[in-house]
Design an enzyme around this catalytic site. Structure first.
Site, mmCIF file in Angstrom:
data_model
loop_
_atom_site.group_PDB
_atom_site.id
_atom_site.type_symbol
_atom_site.label_atom_id
_atom_site.label_comp_id
_atom_site.label_asym_id
_atom_site.label_seq_id
_atom_site.Cartn_x
_atom_site.Cartn_y
_atom_site.Cartn_z
ATOM 1 N N GLY A 46 15.050 57.160 47.861
ATOM 2 C CA GLY A 46 15.201 55.188 47.454
ATOM 3 C C GLY A 46 16.212 55.040 46.292
ATOM 4 O O GLY A 46 16.898 56.349 46.287
ATOM 5 N N GLN A 51 20.657 53.272 38.869
ATOM 6 C CA GLN A 51 21.599 53.826 38.983
ATOM 7 C C GLN A 51 22.979 53.945 39.563
ATOM 8 O O GLN A 51 23.491 54.597 39.665
ATOM 9 C CB GLN A 51 21.435 55.560 40.259
ATOM 10 N N CYS A 92 16.965 63.995 43.668
ATOM 11 C CA CYS A 92 17.492 62.283 42.747
ATOM 12 C C CYS A 92 18.628 62.260 42.374
ATOM 13 O O CYS A 92 19.912 62.986 42.302
ATOM 14 C CB CYS A 92 16.914 62.251 41.077
ATOM 15 N N LEU A 93 19.001 61.173 43.503
ATOM 16 C CA LEU A 93 20.838 60.938 43.573
ATOM 17 C C LEU A 93 21.640 61.246 42.585
ATOM 18 O O LEU A 93 22.787 61.286 41.775
ATOM 19 C CB LEU A 93 20.918 59.816 44.272
ATOM 20 N N HIS A 134 8.898 57.144 40.898
ATOM 21 C CA HIS A 134 10.274 57.742 39.817
ATOM 22 C C HIS A 134 11.611 56.532 40.466
ATOM 23 O O HIS A 134 11.846 56.829 39.433
ATOM 24 C CB HIS A 134 10.539 58.869 41.525
ATOM 25 N N GLU A 135 11.780 55.645 40.581
ATOM 26 C CA GLU A 135 11.743 54.696 40.741
ATOM 27 C C GLU A 135 12.165 53.726 40.025
ATOM 28 O O GLU A 135 12.305 52.951 38.401
ATOM 29 C CB GLU A 135 11.762 53.839 42.935
ATOM 30 N N HIS A 138 13.089 54.862 36.617
ATOM 31 C CA HIS A 138 15.146 54.964 36.181
ATOM 32 C C HIS A 138 14.931 53.509 35.307
ATOM 33 O O HIS A 138 15.954 53.210 35.057
ATOM 34 C CB HIS A 138 15.617 55.086 37.817
HETATM 35 O O1 GNR Z 1 16.502 60.602 47.380
HETATM 36 C C1 GNR Z 1 15.207 60.815 47.202
HETATM 37 N N1 GNR Z 1 14.821 61.745 47.298
HETATM 38 C C2 GNR Z 1 12.953 61.908 46.443
HETATM 39 C C3 GNR Z 1 12.740 62.933 47.061
HETATM 40 C C4 GNR Z 1 11.375 63.390 45.673
HETATM 41 C C5 GNR Z 1 10.322 62.261 44.955
HETATM 42 C C6 GNR Z 1 11.802 61.734 44.580
HETATM 43 C C7 GNR Z 1 12.945 61.122 45.317
HETATM 44 S S1 GNR Z 1 14.131 59.431 44.959
HETATM 45 C C8 GNR Z 1 15.198 60.339 46.002
HETATM 46 C C9 GNR Z 1 16.530 58.848 45.181
HETATM 47 C C10 GNR Z 1 16.330 58.610 43.924
HETATM 48 O O2 GNR Z 1 17.042 59.364 42.676
HETATM 49 N N2 GNR Z 1 16.047 57.484 44.154
HETATM 50 O O3 GNR Z 1 16.234 57.264 42.211
HETATM 51 NI NI NI Z 2 16.942 59.421 41.255
#
Ligand code: GNR
Ligand code: NI
Length: 168
Positions: A46, A51, A92-93, A134-135, A138
């Site tokens: 995601g 980001q 998270c990236l 999670h997104e 952000h």
């Molecule tokens: O790549 C991602 N893996 C992930 C694993 C568990 C819970 C959430 C995520 S999202 C993350 C990519 C990212 O940072 N999205 O904002």
């Molecule tokens: Ni993230």
């Protein structure tokens, strides 16, 4: 197509609250394509526009094995969430090399616009429900590490500042 630069925690720009997308036009469609390319290149599932330092409410997700099913969420809102929560490990990236447990609702209902500006409603569970929460965090300027203890957040900040220096 272009690869976009991903901001890394503790960059203060990650704490910006994103504004709604006013219209789904070619600029937004180019951004969607670039975010998709950036997410795939980074091996993420995601990516939120926040980001890549674009503070508009846009998220892309692809949970498919073949990485060929990009899901686009423009101006997403969670209109319902389960009372039931579950703890799962997140990464998270924007927070490289850090993985930790976060408690999230196990099911969410999301309303959004697709890449053509068409509204849709989606009931999600499992990893998609986790990823959507999670997104959407952000887009509110929230990074998953903010759910962790202050001690852990300090350790993560120190670790990532060192990493950033070494890779400059
Ligand atoms: O790549 C991602 N893996 C992930 C694993 C568990 C819970 C959430 C995520 S999202 C993350 C990519 C990212 O940072 N999205 O904002
Ligand atoms: Ni993230």
């Amino acid at each position: 197509m272009a690869l976009l630069n991903i901001l890394h925690y503790p960059d203060p720009r990650l704490h910006t609250r994103a504004k709604p997308v006013a219209q789904v036009d070619d600029r937004i469609r180019t951004l969607i394509a670039d975010m998709g390319e950036t997410m795939y290149a980074a091996h993420g599932i995601g990516l939120a526009a926040t980001q890549v330092n674009v503070h508009e409410r846009l998220v892309v997700i692809d949970l498919s094995e073949e990485k060929n099913q990009l899901q686009v969420f423009i101006n997403p809102t969670i209109i319902a969430r389960s009372d039931e929560q579950a703890i799962g490990e997140e990464g998270c990236l924007s927070v490289p090399l850090v993985y930790d447990n976060v408690s999230r609702a196990t099911q969410v209902t999301v309303q959004a616009l697709d890449g053509n500006g068409k509204p849709f409603t989606l009931e999600a569970d499992g990893l998609l429900a986790v990823c959507l929460q999670h997104e959407l965090d952000h887009l509110e300027g929230k990074v998953f590490v903010e759910y962790l203890s202050a001690l852990k957040q300090n350790r993560i900040r120190t670790k990532l500042k060192k990493l950033e220096k070494r890779t400059m």
